[in-house]
Design a protein around this motif. Structure first.
Motif, PDB file in Angstrom:
ATOM      1  N   GLU A   3       0.669  -0.992  -0.041  1.00  0.00           N
ATOM      2  CA  GLU A   3       0.040   0.119   0.608  1.00  0.00           C
ATOM      3  C   GLU A   3       0.991   1.511  -0.110  1.00  0.00           C
ATOM      4  O   GLU A   3       0.163   2.041  -0.608  1.00  0.00           O
ATOM      5  CB  GLU A   3      -1.013   0.375   1.235  1.00  0.00           C
ATOM      6  CG  GLU A   3      -2.006  -1.373   1.067  1.00  0.00           C
ATOM      7  CD  GLU A   3      -1.371  -2.223   1.637  1.00  0.00           C
ATOM      8  OE1 GLU A   3      -0.967  -2.196   1.906  1.00  0.00           O
ATOM      9  OE2 GLU A   3      -1.764  -3.412   1.315  1.00  0.00           O
ATOM     10  N   LEU A   4       2.027   0.630   0.844  1.00  0.00           N
ATOM     11  CA  LEU A   4       2.629   2.860   0.845  1.00  0.00           C
ATOM     12  C   LEU A   4       3.510   2.326  -0.835  1.00  0.00           C
ATOM     13  O   LEU A   4       4.775   3.451  -0.666  1.00  0.00           O
ATOM     14  CB  LEU A   4       3.654   2.474   2.005  1.00  0.00           C
ATOM     15  CG  LEU A   4       2.548   2.507   3.288  1.00  0.00           C
ATOM     16  CD1 LEU A   4       3.940   1.740   4.346  1.00  0.00           C
ATOM     17  CD2 LEU A   4       2.317   3.711   3.705  1.00  0.00           C
ATOM     18  N   SER A   5       3.513   1.510  -1.299  1.00  0.00           N
ATOM     19  CA  SER A   5       4.396   1.863  -2.338  1.00  0.00           C
ATOM     20  C   SER A   5       3.733   2.284  -3.976  1.00  0.00           C
ATOM     21  O   SER A   5       3.002   1.615  -3.619  1.00  0.00           O
ATOM     22  CB  SER A   5       5.003   0.238  -2.994  1.00  0.00           C
ATOM     23  OG  SER A   5       5.902  -0.099  -1.671  1.00  0.00           O
ATOM     24  N   GLN A  23       6.113 -12.075  -6.459  1.00  0.00           N
ATOM     25  CA  GLN A  23       4.482 -12.350  -6.403  1.00  0.00           C
ATOM     26  C   GLN A  23       3.976 -11.338  -6.707  1.00  0.00           C
ATOM     27  O   GLN A  23       2.823 -10.866  -6.225  1.00  0.00           O
ATOM     28  CB  GLN A  23       4.575 -12.119  -4.567  1.00  0.00           C
ATOM     29  CG  GLN A  23       3.307 -11.769  -3.740  1.00  0.00           C
ATOM     30  CD  GLN A  23       3.584 -11.887  -1.798  1.00  0.00           C
ATOM     31  OE1 GLN A  23       4.797 -11.397  -1.725  1.00  0.00           O
ATOM     32  NE2 GLN A  23       2.607 -12.526  -1.192  1.00  0.00           N
ATOM     33  N   MET A  24       4.068 -10.149  -6.804  1.00  0.00           N
ATOM     34  CA  MET A  24       4.064  -8.497  -7.066  1.00  0.00           C
ATOM     35  C   MET A  24       3.561  -8.971  -7.897  1.00  0.00           C
ATOM     36  O   MET A  24       2.938  -8.269  -8.856  1.00  0.00           O
ATOM     37  CB  MET A  24       5.347  -8.066  -6.549  1.00  0.00           C
ATOM     38  CG  MET A  24       5.748  -6.814  -5.813  1.00  0.00           C
ATOM     39  SD  MET A  24       4.007  -6.708  -4.536  1.00  0.00           S
ATOM     40  CE  MET A  24       3.943  -7.752  -3.709  1.00  0.00           C
ATOM     41  N   ILE A  25       4.238  -9.671  -8.753  1.00  0.00           N
ATOM     42  CA  ILE A  25       3.634  -9.706 -10.639  1.00  0.00           C
ATOM     43  C   ILE A  25       2.470 -10.620 -10.682  1.00  0.00           C
ATOM     44  O   ILE A  25       1.700 -10.109 -11.066  1.00  0.00           O
ATOM     45  CB  ILE A  25       4.811 -10.211 -11.970  1.00  0.00           C
ATOM     46  CG1 ILE A  25       6.267  -9.764 -11.812  1.00  0.00           C
ATOM     47  CG2 ILE A  25       4.329 -11.277 -12.792  1.00  0.00           C
ATOM     48  CD1 ILE A  25       7.462 -10.450 -12.102  1.00  0.00           C
ATOM     49  N   HIS A  33      -2.650  -4.980  -7.698  1.00  0.00           N
ATOM     50  CA  HIS A  33      -2.743  -3.826  -7.586  1.00  0.00           C
ATOM     51  C   HIS A  33      -2.338  -3.314  -8.707  1.00  0.00           C
ATOM     52  O   HIS A  33      -1.943  -4.591  -9.801  1.00  0.00           O
ATOM     53  CB  HIS A  33      -1.026  -3.794  -6.951  1.00  0.00           C
ATOM     54  CG  HIS A  33      -0.403  -4.038  -6.933  1.00  0.00           C
ATOM     55  ND1 HIS A  33       0.579  -4.021  -8.013  1.00  0.00           N
ATOM     56  CD2 HIS A  33       0.736  -5.558  -6.458  1.00  0.00           C
ATOM     57  CE1 HIS A  33       2.060  -4.842  -8.754  1.00  0.00           C
ATOM     58  NE2 HIS A  33       1.420  -5.355  -7.835  1.00  0.00           N
ATOM     59  N   SER A  34      -1.831  -2.000  -9.389  1.00  0.00           N
ATOM     60  CA  SER A  34      -1.548  -1.623 -10.901  1.00  0.00           C
ATOM     61  C   SER A  34      -0.426  -1.535 -10.565  1.00  0.00           C
ATOM     62  O   SER A  34      -0.330  -0.352 -11.753  1.00  0.00           O
ATOM     63  CB  SER A  34      -2.535  -1.281 -11.004  1.00  0.00           C
ATOM     64  OG  SER A  34      -3.452   0.055 -10.359  1.00  0.00           O
ATOM     65  N   LYS A  98     -12.541  -9.227  -6.993  1.00  0.00           N
ATOM     66  CA  LYS A  98     -12.355  -7.838  -5.573  1.00  0.00           C
ATOM     67  C   LYS A  98     -11.727  -8.448  -5.119  1.00  0.00           C
ATOM     68  O   LYS A  98     -12.050  -9.809  -4.483  1.00  0.00           O
ATOM     69  CB  LYS A  98     -13.705  -7.905  -5.295  1.00  0.00           C
ATOM     70  CG  LYS A  98     -14.823  -6.862  -6.315  1.00  0.00           C
ATOM     71  CD  LYS A  98     -14.740  -5.408  -6.892  1.00  0.00           C
ATOM     72  CE  LYS A  98     -15.082  -5.622  -8.066  1.00  0.00           C
ATOM     73  NZ  LYS A  98     -14.915  -4.827  -9.001  1.00  0.00           N
ATOM     74  N   TRP A  99     -10.119  -7.792  -4.478  1.00  0.00           N
ATOM     75  CA  TRP A  99      -9.521  -8.668  -3.340  1.00  0.00           C
ATOM     76  C   TRP A  99      -9.528  -7.912  -1.933  1.00  0.00           C
ATOM     77  O   TRP A  99      -8.470  -8.441  -1.022  1.00  0.00           O
ATOM     78  CB  TRP A  99      -8.292  -9.037  -3.828  1.00  0.00           C
ATOM     79  CG  TRP A  99      -8.026  -9.980  -5.043  1.00  0.00           C
ATOM     80  CD1 TRP A  99      -8.700  -8.749  -6.127  1.00  0.00           C
ATOM     81  CD2 TRP A  99      -8.140 -11.131  -5.139  1.00  0.00           C
ATOM     82  NE1 TRP A  99      -8.147 -10.043  -7.296  1.00  0.00           N
ATOM     83  CE2 TRP A  99      -7.881 -11.308  -6.699  1.00  0.00           C
ATOM     84  CE3 TRP A  99      -7.994 -12.331  -4.033  1.00  0.00           C
ATOM     85  CZ2 TRP A  99      -8.090 -12.695  -6.246  1.00  0.00           C
ATOM     86  CZ3 TRP A  99      -8.163 -12.961  -5.129  1.00  0.00           C
ATOM     87  CH2 TRP A  99      -7.456 -13.968  -5.902  1.00  0.00           C
ATOM     88  N   SER A 100      -9.972  -7.060  -2.145  1.00  0.00           N
ATOM     89  CA  SER A 100      -9.600  -5.964  -0.687  1.00  0.00           C
ATOM     90  C   SER A 100     -11.050  -6.326   0.449  1.00  0.00           C
ATOM     91  O   SER A 100     -11.946  -7.201  -0.169  1.00  0.00           O
ATOM     92  CB  SER A 100     -10.606  -4.539  -1.177  1.00  0.00           C
ATOM     93  OG  SER A 100     -11.648  -4.412  -1.440  1.00  0.00           O
ATOM     94  N   PRO A 101     -10.582  -6.538   1.540  1.00  0.00           N
ATOM     95  CA  PRO A 101     -11.576  -6.737   2.383  1.00  0.00           C
ATOM     96  C   PRO A 101     -12.629  -5.981   2.975  1.00  0.00           C
ATOM     97  O   PRO A 101     -14.118  -7.324   2.862  1.00  0.00           O
ATOM     98  CB  PRO A 101     -10.174  -7.321   3.791  1.00  0.00           C
ATOM     99  CG  PRO A 101      -8.840  -6.491   3.674  1.00  0.00           C
ATOM    100  CD  PRO A 101      -9.457  -6.541   2.153  1.00  0.00           C
TER     101      PRO A 101
END
Length: 115
Positions: A3-5, A23-25, A33-34, A98-101
């Motif tokens: 979230e901070l990157s 993992q990021m890929i 994330h995008s 949708k991945w957000s909690p």
């Protein structure tokens, strides 16, 4: 940390570096994330890895669109320029996930032992 990157850059490293990179890929491919992801390919360190990824594209294990997620450059300035120019293109097949909690309904599991 995600979230901070604003972007993710991998420098030459070992298994931990590769694990975090992929993992990021994977998360980008799944639309978690995008943010741009790059490798600083100092002295050709990532050449074999990039060839492997290109081979996986040729063998149709990775799509051309997904291949664009991983950016590489041989200098820091070039990599930063490429990361700044990156525009995320979500995979239409995965864009509805949708991945957000907050977006998922948490179901309570029934863990009662029935004898």
């Amino acid at each position: 940390m995600m979230e901070l990157s604003d972007a993710f850059i991998a420098l030459p490293g070992g298994f931990g570096t590769l694990e975090e990179l992929f993992q990021m890929i994977s998360w980008a491919q799944l639309n978690i994330h995008s943010k741009p992801i790059g490798v600083l390919n100092i002295n050709g360190f990532f050449n074999s890895l990039l060839s492997f990824v290109d081979h996986a594209v040729e063998q149709e294990f990775i799509t051309q669109k997904a291949r664009k997620i991983l950016i590489s450059a041989t200098t820091a300035d070039e990599l930063v320029d490429k990361l700044q120019a990156f525009r995320f293109e979500p995979d239409p097949a995965l864009s509805k996930l949708k991945w957000s909690p907050s977006s998922s309904q948490k179901e309570k599991l029934d863990l009662t032992l029935h004898l």
